[in-house]
Design a protein around this motif. Sequence first.
Motif, mmCIF file in Angstrom:
data_model
loop_
_atom_site.group_PDB
_atom_site.id
_atom_site.type_symbol
_atom_site.label_atom_id
_atom_site.label_comp_id
_atom_site.label_asym_id
_atom_site.label_seq_id
_atom_site.Cartn_x
_atom_site.Cartn_y
_atom_site.Cartn_z
ATOM 1 N N ILE A 168 0.875 -1.175 0.000
ATOM 2 C CA ILE A 168 0.000 0.000 0.000
ATOM 3 C C ILE A 168 0.910 1.222 0.000
ATOM 4 C CG2 ILE A 168 -1.824 1.276 1.189
ATOM 5 C CD1 ILE A 168 -2.540 -1.352 2.638
ATOM 6 N N SER A 169 0.814 2.025 -1.029
ATOM 7 C CA SER A 169 1.647 3.224 -1.102
ATOM 8 C C SER A 169 1.037 4.349 -0.270
ATOM 9 C CB SER A 169 1.783 3.682 -2.561
ATOM 10 O OG SER A 169 2.421 2.687 -3.335
ATOM 11 N N ILE A 170 1.891 5.198 0.284
ATOM 12 C CA ILE A 170 1.426 6.314 1.110
ATOM 13 C C ILE A 170 0.490 7.224 0.326
ATOM 14 C CG2 ILE A 170 2.155 8.395 2.349
ATOM 15 C CD1 ILE A 170 2.748 5.840 3.852
ATOM 16 N N HIS A 171 0.771 7.407 -0.969
ATOM 17 C CA HIS A 171 -0.060 8.327 -1.745
ATOM 18 C C HIS A 171 -1.511 7.865 -1.829
ATOM 19 C CE1 HIS A 171 0.380 5.482 -5.132
ATOM 20 N NE2 HIS A 171 -0.632 6.112 -5.685
ATOM 21 N N GLU A 172 -1.754 6.548 -1.639
ATOM 22 C CA GLU A 172 -3.126 6.044 -1.683
ATOM 23 C C GLU A 172 -3.930 6.517 -0.477
ATOM 24 O OE1 GLU A 172 -3.672 1.921 -3.381
ATOM 25 O OE2 GLU A 172 -1.544 1.832 -2.875
ATOM 26 N N PHE A 173 -3.245 6.737 0.649
ATOM 27 C CA PHE A 173 -3.919 7.299 1.821
ATOM 28 C C PHE A 173 -4.371 8.731 1.554
ATOM 29 C CE2 PHE A 173 -1.825 4.553 5.409
ATOM 30 C CZ PHE A 173 -2.551 3.463 4.954
ATOM 31 N N LEU A 174 -3.669 9.399 0.666
ATOM 32 C CA LEU A 174 -4.003 10.799 0.390
ATOM 33 C C LEU A 174 -5.236 10.942 -0.496
ATOM 34 C CD1 LEU A 174 -0.444 12.283 -0.260
ATOM 35 C CD2 LEU A 174 -1.815 12.398 1.833
ATOM 36 N N TYR A 175 -5.596 9.872 -1.212
ATOM 37 C CA TYR A 175 -6.723 9.987 -2.143
ATOM 38 C C TYR A 175 -8.027 10.377 -1.446
ATOM 39 C CZ TYR A 175 -10.106 9.148 -5.772
ATOM 40 O OH TYR A 175 -11.126 9.325 -6.667
ATOM 41 N N PRO A 176 -8.489 9.629 -0.428
ATOM 42 C CA PRO A 176 -9.755 10.016 0.222
ATOM 43 C C PRO A 176 -9.665 11.386 0.886
ATOM 44 C CG PRO A 176 -8.702 8.212 1.414
ATOM 45 C CD PRO A 176 -7.967 8.363 0.128
ATOM 46 N N LEU A 177 -8.455 11.790 1.329
ATOM 47 C CA LEU A 177 -8.299 13.105 1.934
ATOM 48 C C LEU A 177 -8.463 14.196 0.875
ATOM 49 C CD1 LEU A 177 -5.259 12.537 4.337
ATOM 50 C CD2 LEU A 177 -7.679 11.962 4.666
ATOM 51 N N ALA A 178 -7.877 13.967 -0.295
ATOM 52 C CA ALA A 178 -8.002 14.945 -1.378
ATOM 53 C C ALA A 178 -9.454 15.049 -1.841
ATOM 54 C CB ALA A 178 -7.097 14.536 -2.546
ATOM 55 N N GLN A 179 -10.134 13.907 -1.933
ATOM 56 C CA GLN A 179 -11.545 13.931 -2.333
ATOM 57 C C GLN A 179 -12.374 14.658 -1.279
ATOM 58 O OE1 GLN A 179 -13.187 10.259 -3.949
ATOM 59 N NE2 GLN A 179 -15.145 10.644 -2.932
ATOM 60 N N ALA A 180 -12.010 14.486 -0.027
ATOM 61 C CA ALA A 180 -12.723 15.176 1.056
ATOM 62 C C ALA A 180 -12.531 16.683 0.962
ATOM 63 C CB ALA A 180 -12.229 14.664 2.410
ATOM 64 N N MET A 181 -11.345 17.110 0.552
ATOM 65 C CA MET A 181 -11.091 18.542 0.403
ATOM 66 C C MET A 181 -11.979 19.150 -0.680
ATOM 67 S SD MET A 181 -9.058 19.520 2.720
ATOM 68 C CE MET A 181 -8.748 21.184 2.105
ATOM 69 N N ASP A 182 -12.375 18.337 -1.663
ATOM 70 C CA ASP A 182 -13.321 18.816 -2.682
ATOM 71 C C ASP A 182 -14.635 19.229 -2.026
ATOM 72 O OD1 ASP A 182 -11.377 18.069 -4.488
ATOM 73 O OD2 ASP A 182 -12.419 16.275 -5.189
ATOM 74 N N SER A 183 -15.099 18.398 -1.101
ATOM 75 C CA SER A 183 -16.363 18.701 -0.409
ATOM 76 C C SER A 183 -16.242 19.953 0.440
ATOM 77 C CB SER A 183 -16.772 17.508 0.479
ATOM 78 O OG SER A 183 -17.076 16.380 -0.298
ATOM 79 N N VAL A 184 -15.065 20.145 1.042
ATOM 80 C CA VAL A 184 -14.824 21.352 1.828
ATOM 81 C C VAL A 184 -14.836 22.575 0.924
ATOM 82 C CG1 VAL A 184 -13.114 22.587 3.224
ATOM 83 C CG2 VAL A 184 -13.530 20.146 3.628
ATOM 84 N N GLU A 185 -14.145 22.466 -0.195
ATOM 85 C CA GLU A 185 -13.996 23.596 -1.113
ATOM 86 C C GLU A 185 -15.330 24.076 -1.666
ATOM 87 O OE1 GLU A 185 -12.215 26.557 -3.385
ATOM 88 O OE2 GLU A 185 -11.250 25.279 -1.880
ATOM 89 N N ILE A 186 -16.196 23.139 -2.085
ATOM 90 C CA ILE A 186 -17.459 23.547 -2.735
ATOM 91 C C ILE A 186 -18.620 23.619 -1.746
ATOM 92 C CG2 ILE A 186 -16.683 22.474 -4.886
ATOM 93 C CD1 ILE A 186 -18.767 20.281 -4.422
ATOM 94 N N LYS A 187 -18.330 23.315 -0.460
ATOM 95 C CA LYS A 187 -19.370 23.340 0.580
ATOM 96 C C LYS A 187 -20.562 22.472 0.175
ATOM 97 C CE LYS A 187 -18.159 27.942 2.345
ATOM 98 N NZ LYS A 187 -16.927 28.089 1.550
ATOM 99 N N ALA A 188 -20.264 21.214 -0.126
ATOM 100 C CA ALA A 188 -21.299 20.280 -0.567
ATOM 101 C C ALA A 188 -22.309 20.016 0.544
ATOM 102 C CB ALA A 188 -20.658 18.968 -1.006
ATOM 103 N N ASP A 189 -23.598 20.026 0.181
ATOM 104 C CA ASP A 189 -24.660 19.642 1.112
ATOM 105 C C ASP A 189 -24.932 18.145 1.040
ATOM 106 O OD1 ASP A 189 -25.572 22.228 2.237
ATOM 107 O OD2 ASP A 189 -26.016 22.690 0.147
ATOM 108 N N VAL A 190 -24.770 17.603 -0.160
ATOM 109 C CA VAL A 190 -25.017 16.181 -0.395
ATOM 110 C C VAL A 190 -23.932 15.691 -1.352
ATOM 111 C CG1 VAL A 190 -26.601 14.452 -1.343
ATOM 112 C CG2 VAL A 190 -27.516 16.455 -0.133
ATOM 113 N N GLU A 191 -23.413 14.486 -1.094
ATOM 114 C CA GLU A 191 -22.492 13.877 -2.059
ATOM 115 C C GLU A 191 -23.025 12.507 -2.459
ATOM 116 O OE1 GLU A 191 -17.820 12.980 -3.090
ATOM 117 O OE2 GLU A 191 -18.335 13.563 -1.036
ATOM 118 N N LEU A 192 -22.983 12.247 -3.766
ATOM 119 C CA LEU A 192 -23.465 10.988 -4.330
ATOM 120 C C LEU A 192 -22.285 10.101 -4.701
ATOM 121 C CD1 LEU A 192 -26.072 12.447 -6.875
ATOM 122 C CD2 LEU A 192 -26.455 11.858 -4.479
ATOM 123 N N GLY A 193 -22.512 8.790 -4.683
ATOM 124 C CA GLY A 193 -21.475 7.852 -5.114
ATOM 125 C C GLY A 193 -21.982 6.428 -5.066
#
Length: 404
Positions: A168-193
């Motif tokens: 497991i590469s360290i950069h893979e841990f960063l993926y969900p964190l980076a995706q989470a920052m998207d929600s912070v940036e756009i102030k999402a009320d709901v996220e689909l997936g």
Amino acid sequence: MTKLSVDEQLEIISQGTEEVIPLDELRNKIEKSIKTNTPLNIKLGCDPTRPDLHIGHAVVLKKLRDFQDLGHQAILVIGDFTAMIGDPSERNKTRPQLSFEEVKINAKTYIEQAKVILDVNNLKILYNSTWLSKMNFNDVIEMSSKYTVARMIERDDFTKRFESEIPISIHEFLYPLAQAMDSVEIKADVELGGTDQKFNLLVGRDFQREYNLDPQIIITLPLLEGLDGVEKMSKSYGNYIGLTDSPSEMFGKIMSINDTMIPKYFKLSLFYDSVQVENIENQLVNESINPRDIKRQLARELITRYHSEKDSVIAQEEFDQIFINKSTPEDVENYQVSQTTLLLDILLEKNLIESKGEGKRLITQNAIKIDNQPCKDPLFDLKNIQEKEVIVKVGKRRFLKIIL
């Protein structure tokens, strides 16, 4: 904004979903939206790792369209930055990283195909490289400090890989964190997936709390299995029906699915409600009804949705001509031999096979035929036949008339 009540909106939103986390908070958000006449920000993130969308993607895109029809703000976050990291979700190994150029090309194609389902006039399209690429190392450290390794390793795919001693590469841990920052940036009320994204979506909810924002609601949608009925639909597995597949390709692929998958395909690709799906299930147990006829209905409706009713009729006629009447289509492409006469070279040139390796594999499976006779020689040279023209059939649906 729609004039529908909270309960009416919730009924539409909940239809076809796997989970809504938490439902009571979604109710509160909708109530506030109605009172203030302010649409909710509905986020759907997508990493354009491949250029083609398929009907499995349509499941979550349709839910985003439901929110659009209710008057809420749909936000499509193109993960041009996160695609270069590679999402490890539901993978037993690290997903290959893409170059920035590859991601940009795929993203453009993705948006064009999504227009088939989404209302592009009321769609906000954002690229997460806009904010993520501006983060310096201090920012990354601060972001990483907001989540623990223990929480990260709770994730099933990481746990399985760790226990199996798969790197497991360290950069893979960063993926969900980076995706989470998207929600912070756009102030999402709901996220689909999809259900495979649940962990990532919940991290976004946690991060919003860390940044003193109202946490987003998580809505997960079921995954549609591919043509094999086992793995989720994916171009990587070669088991997909592309939104841009030709009508004849769509028809043939639908007719190849296992009968047990028919109800799920009606539900997830055509968005049948529970009553309609139950009707399909009753037909399948009726011995007087051939499941093949139900699949023909499924194929026609799917083609009508993504092409036209006329195309669905023509596709069915072509299918019947090839597989029921055992004849050759009338509009077979002609190929006039000029230089090479090696069969696999010609098939590769005309994109009927992806590689000579695939061609050789198909020959061993008797899946390449010349005038209905299996080709046995991977080095077959058309100079060795006497006829002036032959019909070559590759697999079940691909034909080429070769004129010597």
